[in-house]
Scaffold this active site. Structure first.
Site, PDB file in Angstrom:
ATOM      1  N   HIS A  81       0.832  -1.209   0.000  1.00  0.00           N
ATOM      2  CA  HIS A  81       0.000   0.000   0.000  1.00  0.00           C
ATOM      3  C   HIS A  81       0.871   1.265   0.000  1.00  0.00           C
ATOM      4  O   HIS A  81       0.731   2.135  -0.862  1.00  0.00           O
ATOM      5  CB  HIS A  81      -0.900  -0.049   1.240  1.00  0.00           C
ATOM      6  CG  HIS A  81      -1.846   1.107   1.381  1.00  0.00           C
ATOM      7  ND1 HIS A  81      -3.147   1.057   0.981  1.00  0.00           N
ATOM      8  CD2 HIS A  81      -1.670   2.357   1.882  1.00  0.00           C
ATOM      9  CE1 HIS A  81      -3.758   2.211   1.223  1.00  0.00           C
ATOM     10  NE2 HIS A  81      -2.866   3.024   1.781  1.00  0.00           N
ATOM     11  N   GLU A  82       1.785   1.336   0.948  1.00  0.00           N
ATOM     12  CA  GLU A  82       2.622   2.543   1.069  1.00  0.00           C
ATOM     13  C   GLU A  82       3.564   2.699  -0.123  1.00  0.00           C
ATOM     14  O   GLU A  82       3.930   3.814  -0.501  1.00  0.00           O
ATOM     15  CB  GLU A  82       3.414   2.521   2.388  1.00  0.00           C
ATOM     16  CG  GLU A  82       2.559   2.434   3.659  1.00  0.00           C
ATOM     17  CD  GLU A  82       1.539   3.569   3.808  1.00  0.00           C
ATOM     18  OE1 GLU A  82       1.758   4.661   3.256  1.00  0.00           O
ATOM     19  OE2 GLU A  82       0.497   3.336   4.471  1.00  0.00           O
ATOM     20  N   HIS A  91       1.742   4.783  -2.588  1.00  0.00           N
ATOM     21  CA  HIS A  91       1.812   6.216  -2.254  1.00  0.00           C
ATOM     22  C   HIS A  91       3.178   6.792  -2.671  1.00  0.00           C
ATOM     23  O   HIS A  91       3.256   7.861  -3.262  1.00  0.00           O
ATOM     24  CB  HIS A  91       1.650   6.414  -0.739  1.00  0.00           C
ATOM     25  CG  HIS A  91       0.222   6.382  -0.257  1.00  0.00           C
ATOM     26  ND1 HIS A  91      -0.769   7.162  -0.801  1.00  0.00           N
ATOM     27  CD2 HIS A  91      -0.375   5.676   0.743  1.00  0.00           C
ATOM     28  CE1 HIS A  91      -1.918   6.947  -0.156  1.00  0.00           C
ATOM     29  NE2 HIS A  91      -1.714   6.036   0.776  1.00  0.00           N
ATOM     30  N   GLU A 137      -4.882   7.929  -2.688  1.00  0.00           N
ATOM     31  CA  GLU A 137      -5.315   6.644  -2.168  1.00  0.00           C
ATOM     32  C   GLU A 137      -5.562   5.653  -3.314  1.00  0.00           C
ATOM     33  O   GLU A 137      -5.450   4.433  -3.126  1.00  0.00           O
ATOM     34  CB  GLU A 137      -6.585   6.840  -1.331  1.00  0.00           C
ATOM     35  CG  GLU A 137      -6.886   5.722  -0.368  1.00  0.00           C
ATOM     36  CD  GLU A 137      -5.883   5.564   0.771  1.00  0.00           C
ATOM     37  OE1 GLU A 137      -5.025   6.452   0.973  1.00  0.00           O
ATOM     38  OE2 GLU A 137      -5.940   4.522   1.452  1.00  0.00           O
TER      39      GLU A 137
END
Lengths: 498, 498
Positions: free
Chosen positions: B263-264, B267, B293
């Site tokens: 997930h990160e 980003h 997101e």
């Protein structure tokens, strides 16, 4: 202006908050930052530095200082005001054009030096270095001009940035004793000392780090208010409640990193012990580098290298580093306290180190006071190396006058603090031994609380409320006296006393 | 003013350099700082934040913006100017007294909430929370007042801070589809899915970190321009050339940290891919959180959870984590894609998560638009949880309306970005699948370069040069359409297609 001093306090505390940001941005750059982050980091640091300079040199600060001088202030606040003026004067006395020219010439000279040192290229180096010296002489002249009563020579005006309060006449006199006594003492030591074993082996860095942390705890380092990390060169930095030291681990040697850790733990102790009530103000800062280095060298030379402390450390070293178990406590201590003349300052032992410093002090003083020129350095270096340490650097610039980074960006006046620190450390520890006759037993238990408490009271808590030599006098009964250091060397290296 | 736009560029780049300092001071506070460092760190952060606010809201900025509007600027610079005005307007429209009152009320409410949540103490919480809501309504009213043509309701003025460009009418319409379709879809999924195994075991954090780093490399993370570290809650931050993500390792579970890492990494990809030529300017920043997101959720849900990628990861997981070797690729995938209604949003799967967000969106919109009062929340929460997920939170505030931190300090308008991100991610990945019919084979090789390149061109490199929905339209042919997300859920959870 109603309360000019109060307004100054707010201004200097604001500067300190910016300084906090710069401190940890710099730490991060050396310890954490990935290489591609350098451009944005450098831009941010330059921006905050410029904002800080602007806030310190704004005309209102000069007005406030003048107004505060006429205020009815208690003695501690007068002292605080004096240190504010000192910092302000240092910041305002140089024109921006000179600061910029120095920054450019310094970066260029330092950058090229990294390769020129490898290439033994003195001619290439001196071409850049002449400009660095020219600008430093100009800086020294301007700094001397604004405080002519304080600085007897231009060099003193630079020396003051690092050794605040200890002038070149005083340091020269102290160093003259070392110059007269150390070569003879060294010869005696070399004649008497038994050969030391090599500690070479394979020591996993992770285990070395755990060992370092365990030793730091024994030396009183508080990990709820600090960290140990890894960087290329060991250093110490931080702010209230957050004192960070670094070391560099080599797989084939554990002694260097462990000794560096003890050294940096001393620096961190001083910073953590500074007077809380003056946080954020100049008067709350460490007095000068001669005292700062005295704290790190007290932890390194007086505590870490002391035979009873090595005896205490030996089982801890054995526990963490399997290959170290070949070495007895006696062998470890002999290896850690090995003595011998060498060409490289940063590899020197505590007996020969001061001679490297005396040589640099004499050369940089003559250079800034325009008694010699940059081109004269190699010959002088070789001459003094032969006189003081019996080694020649003729034609060997790499291991001679090109070995240090300090002069490349114009940091003249820094070197003396290393040896003033060693002398102060020996003198302070002599006082501690007088106060605590059971010091050997305490060190043998790994207990240094008595040392930290005494230093806290006598040195750390003083901040910059007193001048350097006044702190030494109040703590030990006299100003810096090289006799204690020479006695220490004789006790350790001739009489094997600790 | 000769070149007002040029002067604005310099001002905003200066703000960005201060922002760099704040970014890494905040990172350090959450990742490195020892506990005792908090006071000096908080003071430094407050100082830089105040300096930044002062530089942005100085009267000269308003004058420069007005002058720049009359300058003959090329289209990209006009765009850049528009984003400067957006940031400036956001900063100047609130009086300092309101900002201060919000900061105090927010800190107090958030601080007390940490204990009140544990104690299931709604009455205690709402006593503080009423003031937070009152001030947020005032903020919303003031933000709406300065741009009445842009914001149809007060809530839209807060929503705009996070979902810039996507208003509440649009989001409400998109969410209505989810509300209508998801409960039925969920029931079908629950009926058809086989039970998933538990991955419980003992997984050493150091090995999990090595595994995470290896996966990040496969996902295109550049460690010469970034880091992975450990913090309580995963997050992503950084600046050009230095993108830092964090995760938190639990010894009894590896899946959570690994999924958070994916997930990160999404980003960080967005941040690293922003347009270099606009570095330091508002137009060069990520467009909004609905797109930010979407990048993290594309990496998490569309790549990491895709069956071919799990197949690729399985030997890597087995290599680093001995106890994971009990689990086949099939079992790992079933465990990672487990579905089931639950009370806690942050533990929800990708099927149920949007319903948690729809609930919060509806409540916070009504709250800020003064259609309901804080005291109405628990009953509404329970009603909607029963409607959307078939679970009751009656009397269970801890796992109901007290579970999130967001509202405690007045961050209303943030929640919708989670689900808008999930929808955008599904829609963008559907476009990628159309462009790269061999996507399954590439993911099975651990090759995501084609994804990064396409996202780089279609999303990352746009920065804030276009509005959010224009980026979606240019990349996928239409604005955010929940159909792609629902199709994705059907394909994965009903038809087991990837």
């Amino acid at each position: 202006m109603q309360d000019a001093y109060g307004a100054l306090v707010e201004r200097f505390r604001q500067l300190a908050r910016i300084d906090h940001a710069l401190t940890f941005l710099n730490w991060d750059q050396l310890v954490m930052m990935p290489p591609a982050g350098n451009d944005s980091r450098a831009a941010a640091i330059a921006e905050l530095t410029a904002m800080q300079h602007e806030l310190l040199t704004a005309p209102v600060v000069g007005d406030l200082l003048q107004a505060a001088r006429t205020q009815a202030l208690a003695a501690p606040e007068q002292c605080s005001l004096r240190e504010m003026e000192r910092q302000w004067q240092r910041a305002v006395c140089l024109p921006a054009s000179l600061v910029k020219a120095q920054s450019l010439a310094g970066s260029q000279c330092e950058h090229a030096w990294r390769q020129q040192r490898r290439d033994n290229d003195w001619q290439g180096f001196v071409a850049n270095f002449r400009e660095v010296v020219r600008l430093s002489r100009e800086e020294a002249r301007l700094r001397q001009a604004v405080a002519a009563d304080m600085f007897a020579t231009p060099y003193d005006a630079l020396l003051d940035l690092y050794c605040t309060g200890d002038d070149s006449a005083f340091i020269g006199q102290v160093f003259a004793t070392l110059k007269a006594e150390l070569p003879t003492l060294l010869a005696e030591v070399l004649e008497r000392r038994q050969p030391a074993p090599s500690l070479a082996g394979t020591y996993p860095p992770a285990a070395q780090k755990t060992l370092s942390e365990e030793m730091m705890r024994c030396l009183g380092f508080d990990f709820s208010a600090g960290r140990l990390d890894v960087s290329m060169h060991p250093f110490s930095t931080g702010d209230r409640g957050d004192h960070r030291i670094t070391t560099g681990f080599r797989e084939d040697d554990f002694a260097g990193a462990l000794q560096a850790t003890a050294h940096e733990t001393g620096h961190a102790g001083y910073e953590a012990g500074l007077p809380r009530q003056w946080d954020g103000l100049p008067v709350g800062q460490a007095r000068n580098l001669c005292l700062h280095e005295s704290q790190s060298l007290l932890f390194e030379n007086q505590l870490f290298l002391a035979r009873p402390f090595v005896a205490f450390l030996t089982p801890m070293i054995h526990k963490h580093l399997v290959e170290s178990r070949h070495f007895s406590e006696e062998q470890l201590w002999r290896a850690l306290t090995r003595v011998g003349p060498s060409l490289i300052r940063i590899e020197a032992d505590e007996v020969t180190y001061p001679l490297h410093v005396v040589l640099r002090f004499e050369i940089e003083k003559a250079l800034i006071n325009a008694e010699i020129e940059p081109d004269d350095i190699p010959e002088l270096w070789d001459l003094k190396m032969r006189q003081y340490l019996g080694l020649s650097t003729a034609g060997n610039f790499r291991d001679g006058c090109l070995q240090d980074i300090h002069w490349t960006d114009g940091s003249f006046g820094y070197f003396p603090s290393y040896t003033m620190g060693a002398l102060n450390a020996a003198q302070l520890f002599a006082a501690i031994r007088r106060h605590f006759p059971d010091w050997r037993e305490a060190l043998a238990r790994g207990d240094v609380a008595f040392v930290r408490q005494w230093l806290g009271e006598q040195v750390w808590s003083k901040g910059s409320t007193m001048e350097s030599q006044d702190i030494m006098r109040q703590a030990t009964g006299e100003g810096t006296n090289p006799g204690y250091f020479l006695d220490h060397l004789r006790a350790r290296y001739l009489h094997q006393q600790y």
